[in-house]
Enzyme design. Structure first.
Site, PDB file in Angstrom:
ATOM      1  N   ASP A  35      -2.773  10.989  38.786  1.00  0.00           N
ATOM      2  CA  ASP A  35      -4.075  11.563  38.450  1.00  0.00           C
ATOM      3  C   ASP A  35      -3.805  12.858  37.705  1.00  0.00           C
ATOM      4  O   ASP A  35      -2.650  13.300  37.634  1.00  0.00           O
ATOM      5  CB  ASP A  35      -4.911  11.816  39.729  1.00  0.00           C
ATOM      6  CG  ASP A  35      -6.411  11.742  39.448  1.00  0.00           C
ATOM      7  OD1 ASP A  35      -6.874  12.447  38.524  1.00  0.00           O
ATOM      8  OD2 ASP A  35      -7.116  10.988  40.136  1.00  0.00           O
ATOM      9  N   TYR A 143     -21.779   5.932  28.741  1.00  0.00           N
ATOM     10  CA  TYR A 143     -20.903   5.234  29.693  1.00  0.00           C
ATOM     11  C   TYR A 143     -21.015   3.718  29.510  1.00  0.00           C
ATOM     12  O   TYR A 143     -20.012   3.007  29.432  1.00  0.00           O
ATOM     13  CB  TYR A 143     -21.325   5.643  31.110  1.00  0.00           C
ATOM     14  CG  TYR A 143     -20.575   4.985  32.230  1.00  0.00           C
ATOM     15  CD1 TYR A 143     -19.223   5.238  32.435  1.00  0.00           C
ATOM     16  CD2 TYR A 143     -21.230   4.126  33.116  1.00  0.00           C
ATOM     17  CE1 TYR A 143     -18.549   4.654  33.493  1.00  0.00           C
ATOM     18  CE2 TYR A 143     -20.563   3.538  34.176  1.00  0.00           C
ATOM     19  CZ  TYR A 143     -19.226   3.804  34.360  1.00  0.00           C
ATOM     20  OH  TYR A 143     -18.552   3.223  35.400  1.00  0.00           O
TER      21      TYR A 143
HETATM   22  N1  SER Z   1     -21.739   4.003  39.725  1.00  0.00           N
HETATM   23  C1  SER Z   1     -21.688   4.154  38.288  1.00  0.00           C
HETATM   24  C2  SER Z   1     -22.557   5.251  37.831  1.00  0.00           C
HETATM   25  O1  SER Z   1     -23.556   5.498  38.464  1.00  0.00           O
HETATM   26  C3  SER Z   1     -22.112   2.875  37.625  1.00  0.00           C
HETATM   27  O2  SER Z   1     -21.001   2.099  37.384  1.00  0.00           O
HETATM   28  O3  SER Z   1     -22.290   5.838  36.831  1.00  0.00           O
END
Ligand code: SER
Length: 321
Positions: A35, A143
């Protein structure tokens, strides 16, 4: 064949539990944790650890060569809420680390890769309930875009170069051992800490927003199971839908209230509400169940009980300390 396993992002929410579980099963010296920062005692004292920034391809290759690594679990990522604040940072971290790992496999320096995708690959135009394995995917978060792109690259590296890469679209993951950071589904963890500490929680997601969720033990089980399955059973090389349960903040509140009668909640949705609204409410994971035998074990009631039992001792320690 090299048999050692490298975990990248070993100090994170999933990485920390995955590392300990794999060490238990393979022996401590076979699992190399890495990490960008050191982890807790349990992780640091149970086996080899390297400080590693996996966006640095030559540093990563050095670790792989030094330990004769055969498999990599790439658990480092910037999650949904943080990536909205730092879009380019999120994109660069999520993509660069994936390419670095896929290229090592393409060049036969490692044999197998696990890379997590997410329900964030779906978007507002995706069918919201029982979202199928193959469907419309128009993610609206940084994301989600990085995970969807990553899925296409995993599929491509498998088809073009024969890379043995395996992936799961994790739902929100619930655990108490290591805190999550920067996710939209993190409310479902925070709520337990606040309920036990203060008896009150200010929820940043509105009360009737249902999201797919899973207990960490189930997620670890799924991860190890897909990695151990014979290659012939892995028919999807982008990423598999995996699901366990689905609930709203109100349903979770009621479940906690069964244990903590005086627990109060208020709802103050913030920017994360829009992210949650763009994701499915429930997921159809028939493909994972049929192809390699995925089954979940934890219900909402069982999760609630485990979370309260797991967090309570930490809270009393905080008060004593
Ligand atoms: N748990 C993640 C998030 O909330 C989703 O993959 O970003």
């Amino acid at each position: 064949m090299n048999s050692k396993i490298l975990i990248i992002g070993a100090c994170g929410q999933i990485g920390s539990e995955l590392t300990l579980k794999l060490r238990e099963e393979h022996g401590n010296d076979f699992i190399i944790a890495s990490d960008i920062r050191e982890g807790d005692d349990a992780l640091m004292s149970s086996g080899p650890f390297e400080i590693l920034d996996a966006t640095d391809d030559s540093a990563l290759e050095d670790v792989v060569m030094h330990y004769e690594i055969g498999e990599i679990y790439l658990m480092a990522a910037m999650l949904s809420a943080t990536s909205e604040k730092f879009p380019m940072k999120g994109w660069n971290l999520n993509m660069k680390t994936l390419f670095n790992v896929l290229n090592l496999a393409k060049d036969f320096k490692i044999n197998k890769v696990f890379w997590p995708s997410s329900i964030a690959v779906f978007g507002p135009s995706t069918p919201k309930f029982d979202t199928p394995q193959n469907t419309i995917m128009e993610p609206t978060t940084v994301y989600g875009i990085s995970k969807q792109t990553g899925e296409r690259w995993c599929h491509y590296y498998h088809k073009r170069y024969g890379v043995d890469v395996r992936s799961l679209r994790y739902p929100g993951l619930i655990s108490y051992k290591t805190q999550p950071g920067g996710g939209t589904t993190d409310y479902a963890i925070e709520i337990f800490h606040e309920a036990l500490k203060k008896g009150h929680y200010d929820c940043f997601i509105s009360e009737n927003t249902a999201l797919p969720m899973m207990y960490m033990d189930d997620a670890i089980e799924a991860t190890i199971k897909i990695m151990r399955a014979p290659a012939s059973e892995i028919k999807v090389r982008s990423s598999y839908n995996v699901s366990a349960i689905s609930f709203t903040p109100d349903e979770l509140y009621q479940s906690i209230k069964n244990h903590l009668k005086d627990f109060q909640i208020e709802y103050h949705p913030d920017f994360r509400q829009e992210i949650a609204d763009s994701w499915p409410s429930s997921i159809d994971d028939t493909a994972a169940r049929n192809d390699w035998g995925w089954r979940h074990k934890y219900s909402l009631e069982k999760i609630t009980q485990e979370m309260i039992e797991g967090i309570s001792p930490k809270i009393s320690l905080d008060f004593e300390g």
